[in-house]
Design an enzyme around this catalytic site. Structure first.
Site, PDB file in Angstrom:
ATOM      1  CB  ALA A  12      -1.405  -0.099   0.659  1.00  0.00           C
ATOM      2  N   GLY A  13       2.367   1.455  -0.945  1.00  0.00           N
ATOM      3  CA  GLY A  13       3.008   2.554  -1.416  1.00  0.00           C
ATOM      4  C   GLY A  13       2.337   3.224  -2.092  1.00  0.00           C
ATOM      5  CB  VAL A  15       2.739   1.405  -7.479  1.00  0.00           C
ATOM      6  CG1 VAL A  15       2.037   1.139  -8.768  1.00  0.00           C
ATOM      7  CG2 VAL A  15       4.149   2.848  -7.882  1.00  0.00           C
ATOM      8  NE  ARG A  90      13.100  -0.076 -13.773  1.00  0.00           N
ATOM      9  CZ  ARG A  90      13.455   0.902 -14.641  1.00  0.00           C
ATOM     10  NH1 ARG A  90      14.396   0.748 -15.309  1.00  0.00           N
ATOM     11  NH2 ARG A  90      12.570   2.102 -15.109  1.00  0.00           N
ATOM     12  CG  ASN A  97      12.111  -5.981  -4.143  1.00  0.00           C
ATOM     13  OD1 ASN A  97      11.522  -5.408  -3.212  1.00  0.00           O
ATOM     14  ND2 ASN A  97      12.014  -4.482  -5.372  1.00  0.00           N
ATOM     15  CB  VAL A 120       3.663  -3.226  -9.812  1.00  0.00           C
ATOM     16  CG1 VAL A 120       4.138  -2.498 -10.198  1.00  0.00           C
ATOM     17  CG2 VAL A 120       2.473  -3.356 -10.845  1.00  0.00           C
ATOM     18  CG  ASN A 122      11.155  -2.961 -11.257  1.00  0.00           C
ATOM     19  OD1 ASN A 122      11.244  -2.949 -11.935  1.00  0.00           O
ATOM     20  ND2 ASN A 122      11.155  -1.663 -11.149  1.00  0.00           N
ATOM     21  NE  ARG A 153       8.171   6.570 -16.777  1.00  0.00           N
ATOM     22  CZ  ARG A 153       8.472   5.748 -16.093  1.00  0.00           C
ATOM     23  NH1 ARG A 153       9.103   4.940 -16.398  1.00  0.00           N
ATOM     24  NH2 ARG A 153       8.266   6.000 -15.063  1.00  0.00           N
ATOM     25  CG  HIS A 177      10.125  -2.142 -16.657  1.00  0.00           C
ATOM     26  ND1 HIS A 177       9.822  -0.938 -17.107  1.00  0.00           N
ATOM     27  CD2 HIS A 177       9.995  -1.306 -15.136  1.00  0.00           C
ATOM     28  CE1 HIS A 177      10.053   0.168 -16.386  1.00  0.00           C
ATOM     29  NE2 HIS A 177       9.825  -0.421 -15.166  1.00  0.00           N
TER      30      HIS A 177
HETATM   31  O1  TXD Z   1       7.035  -0.552 -14.141  1.00  0.00           O
HETATM   32  C1  TXD Z   1       6.917  -0.891 -13.210  1.00  0.00           C
HETATM   33  N1  TXD Z   1       6.796  -2.157 -13.080  1.00  0.00           N
HETATM   34  C2  TXD Z   1       7.028   0.171 -11.959  1.00  0.00           C
HETATM   35  C3  TXD Z   1       7.352  -0.868 -10.570  1.00  0.00           C
HETATM   36  C4  TXD Z   1       7.011   1.417 -11.765  1.00  0.00           C
HETATM   37  C5  TXD Z   1       7.448   1.830 -11.081  1.00  0.00           C
HETATM   38  C6  TXD Z   1       7.848   0.950  -9.192  1.00  0.00           C
HETATM   39  N2  TXD Z   1       8.518   0.238  -9.918  1.00  0.00           N
HETATM   40  C7  TXD Z   1       8.981  -0.722  -9.075  1.00  0.00           C
HETATM   41  O2  TXD Z   1       6.870  -1.090  -7.751  1.00  0.00           O
HETATM   42  C8  TXD Z   1       9.404   0.283  -7.522  1.00  0.00           C
HETATM   43  O3  TXD Z   1      10.863  -0.483  -8.074  1.00  0.00           O
HETATM   44  C9  TXD Z   1       8.827  -1.315  -6.350  1.00  0.00           C
HETATM   45  O4  TXD Z   1       9.988  -2.014  -6.631  1.00  0.00           O
HETATM   46  C10 TXD Z   1       7.323  -1.247  -6.403  1.00  0.00           C
HETATM   47  C11 TXD Z   1       6.916  -0.347  -5.670  1.00  0.00           C
HETATM   48  O5  TXD Z   1       6.706   1.256  -5.547  1.00  0.00           O
HETATM   49  P1  TXD Z   1       6.500   2.005  -5.191  1.00  0.00           P
HETATM   50  O6  TXD Z   1       7.000   3.147  -5.249  1.00  0.00           O
HETATM   51  O7  TXD Z   1       5.122   1.767  -4.481  1.00  0.00           O
HETATM   52  O8  TXD Z   1       6.958   1.617  -3.883  1.00  0.00           O
HETATM   53  P2  TXD Z   1       7.054   2.110  -1.806  1.00  0.00           P
HETATM   54  O9  TXD Z   1       5.804   3.384  -1.598  1.00  0.00           O
HETATM   55  O10 TXD Z   1       8.248   1.433  -1.496  1.00  0.00           O
HETATM   56  O11 TXD Z   1       5.786   0.946  -1.245  1.00  0.00           O
HETATM   57  C12 TXD Z   1       6.594  -0.379  -1.126  1.00  0.00           C
HETATM   58  C13 TXD Z   1       5.698  -0.968  -0.369  1.00  0.00           C
HETATM   59  C14 TXD Z   1       5.390  -0.467   1.139  1.00  0.00           C
HETATM   60  O12 TXD Z   1       4.407  -0.239   1.468  1.00  0.00           O
HETATM   61  C15 TXD Z   1       5.671  -1.227   2.166  1.00  0.00           C
HETATM   62  O13 TXD Z   1       5.672  -1.182   3.402  1.00  0.00           O
HETATM   63  C16 TXD Z   1       5.207  -2.323   1.245  1.00  0.00           C
HETATM   64  O14 TXD Z   1       5.726  -2.339   0.002  1.00  0.00           O
HETATM   65  N3  TXD Z   1       5.987  -3.627   1.509  1.00  0.00           N
HETATM   66  C17 TXD Z   1       5.336  -5.121   2.173  1.00  0.00           C
HETATM   67  N4  TXD Z   1       3.547  -5.561   1.606  1.00  0.00           N
HETATM   68  C18 TXD Z   1       3.648  -6.700   2.031  1.00  0.00           C
HETATM   69  N5  TXD Z   1       3.806  -7.555   2.695  1.00  0.00           N
HETATM   70  C19 TXD Z   1       5.796  -7.057   2.475  1.00  0.00           C
HETATM   71  N6  TXD Z   1       6.378  -8.340   2.552  1.00  0.00           N
HETATM   72  C20 TXD Z   1       6.600  -6.405   2.069  1.00  0.00           C
HETATM   73  N7  TXD Z   1       7.648  -5.608   1.919  1.00  0.00           N
HETATM   74  C21 TXD Z   1       7.059  -4.000   1.910  1.00  0.00           C
END
Ligand code: TXD
Length: 310
Positions: A12-13, A15, A90, A97, A120, A122, A153, A177
């Site tokens: 719930a970050g 994205v 990445r 990850n 989603v 990376n 983009r 990607h």
């Molecule tokens: O084109 C694409 N595929 C991408 C990929 C475009 C944008 C972002 N991309 C990747 O998505 C980025 O490199 C990250 O690997 C993910 C998520 O990006 P975001 O910007 O949303 O990162 P955040 O804000 O840090 O959110 C990640 C959340 C955060 O709230 C953590 O507490 C949570 O993931 N998290 C978890 N949730 C559930 N279970 C577990 N184990 C867990 N670990 C971390």
């Protein structure tokens, strides 16, 4: 079956929360937000639910630190993991990850055996391959978001360059990607006209380079995280194509079994997305230089997948 489709979003970050927002704004279904951080998914779900009366949606939203609420999801979007910081590639994210996505997939598939998984996190292509292996799901129900974003983009930059509506611009991006993604200018058009007829080669190359570095450009501005509005919008376009069975052709990370000369690997290609997930892989004939760039991109994905021993 519930009246509305169920969309679970893990992570719930930035994205994840934006996917939830765009999904309910389009009333695609009810949303379950899951995160490990206590209070965050609950707080964001409640906040978004309270925007419903203003924006006019009735989708239900619930946040949780566990997975029981995700049971019988139609679509599960996995964004859990770490995002890139400046200077990080990445691939630096690979092992951390992989651990997170592996545990998320285990929890999800136990409760939603028929769901379609959209990855989603990376490094994208390797995470999809991992999720497919871990889930035991057929390949058509596991796919990754990257190409829609990369082409969005490219479309943005083309529209700005020619001062035309983004709606008139289509773009075609293949491959993994990452820095080796393969934009195809001859299939990228403005109102049907290939951009190769509208722009000189050096301008096209500049836009292609900016597209390939599109993620890093945002990271260098934000510093504490990576892009999320366009990634979330792109993910939601895929969710919508699936839930509405639109048979929409979108570039996604999909499992190749010989297509484009690649076997047993997830790489970005155009696919037909519908209620069954990836319903068809669209194969086009590549020119020699395009095929070489695609092969290079697939090799970069293969390297990561090998590191994870998948
Ligand atoms: O084109 C694409 N595929 C991408 C990929 C475009 C944008 C972002 N991309 C990747 O998505 C980025 O490199 C990250 O690997 C993910 C998520 O990006 P975001 O910007 O949303 O990162 P955040 O804000 O840090 O959110 C990640 C959340 C955060 O709230 C953590 O507490 C949570 O993931 N998290 C978890 N949730 C559930 N279970 C577990 N184990 C867990 N670990 C971390």
């Amino acid at each position: 079956m519930a009246a509305r489709p169920k969309i679970s979003i893990i992570g719930a970050g930035n994205v994840g929360a934006s996917v939830a927002q765009y999904a309910v704004e389009r009333e695609l279904g009810d949303v379950v937000l899951v995160d490990v951080v206590e209070g965050i998914p609950q707080g964001k779900a409640l906040d978004l639910a309270q925007a419903g009366p203003v924006h006019g949606y009735d989708s239900h939203l619930v946040g949780s630190n566990g997975y029981d609420e995700t049971a019988d999801s139609d679509v599960v979007v996995i964004t859990a993991g770490l995002a890139r910081k400046p200077g990080m590639t990445r691939d630096d994210l690979l092992f951390k990850n992989a651990e997170i996505v592996g545990s998320v997939v285990d929890q999800v598939v136990k409760r939603s055996k028929n769901a379609i998984l959209i990855l989603v996190t990376n490094p994208l292509d390797a995470m999809v391959q991992l999720a497919w292996r871990k889930s035991g799901f057929p390949a058509e129900r596991v796919l990754g978001m990257a190409g829609v974003l990369d082409s969005a983009r490219f479309r943005t930059f083309i529209a700005r360059e020619l001062d035309v509506s983004v709606e008139n611009v289509t773009a075609f991006v293949l491959g993994g990607h990452g820095d080796t993604m393969v934009p195809l200018p001859r299939y990228s058009t403005v109102a049907g006209i290939p951009i190769t007829d509208l722009l000189p080669a050096d301008r096209i190359q500049a836009l292609v380079t900016r597209t390939a570095n599109g993620g890093a450009e945002i990271v260098s501005f934000l510093k504490t995280g990576s892009a999320y509005y366009a990634p979330a919008a792109s993910t939601v376009e895929m969710v919508e194509a699936i839930l509405k069975d639109k048979k929409k052709i979108l570039p996604c990370a999909a499992y190749l079994n010989g297509q484009y000369g690649v076997k047993g690997l997830y790489v970005g290609v155009p696919v037909k997305l519908g209620r069954k997930g990836v319903e068809q892989i669209i194969e086009i004939k590549l020119q020699t230089d395009e095929q070489a760039a695609f092969d290079k991109s697939a090799a970069a994905v293969r390297e990561l997948v090998d590191k994870l021993k998948l």
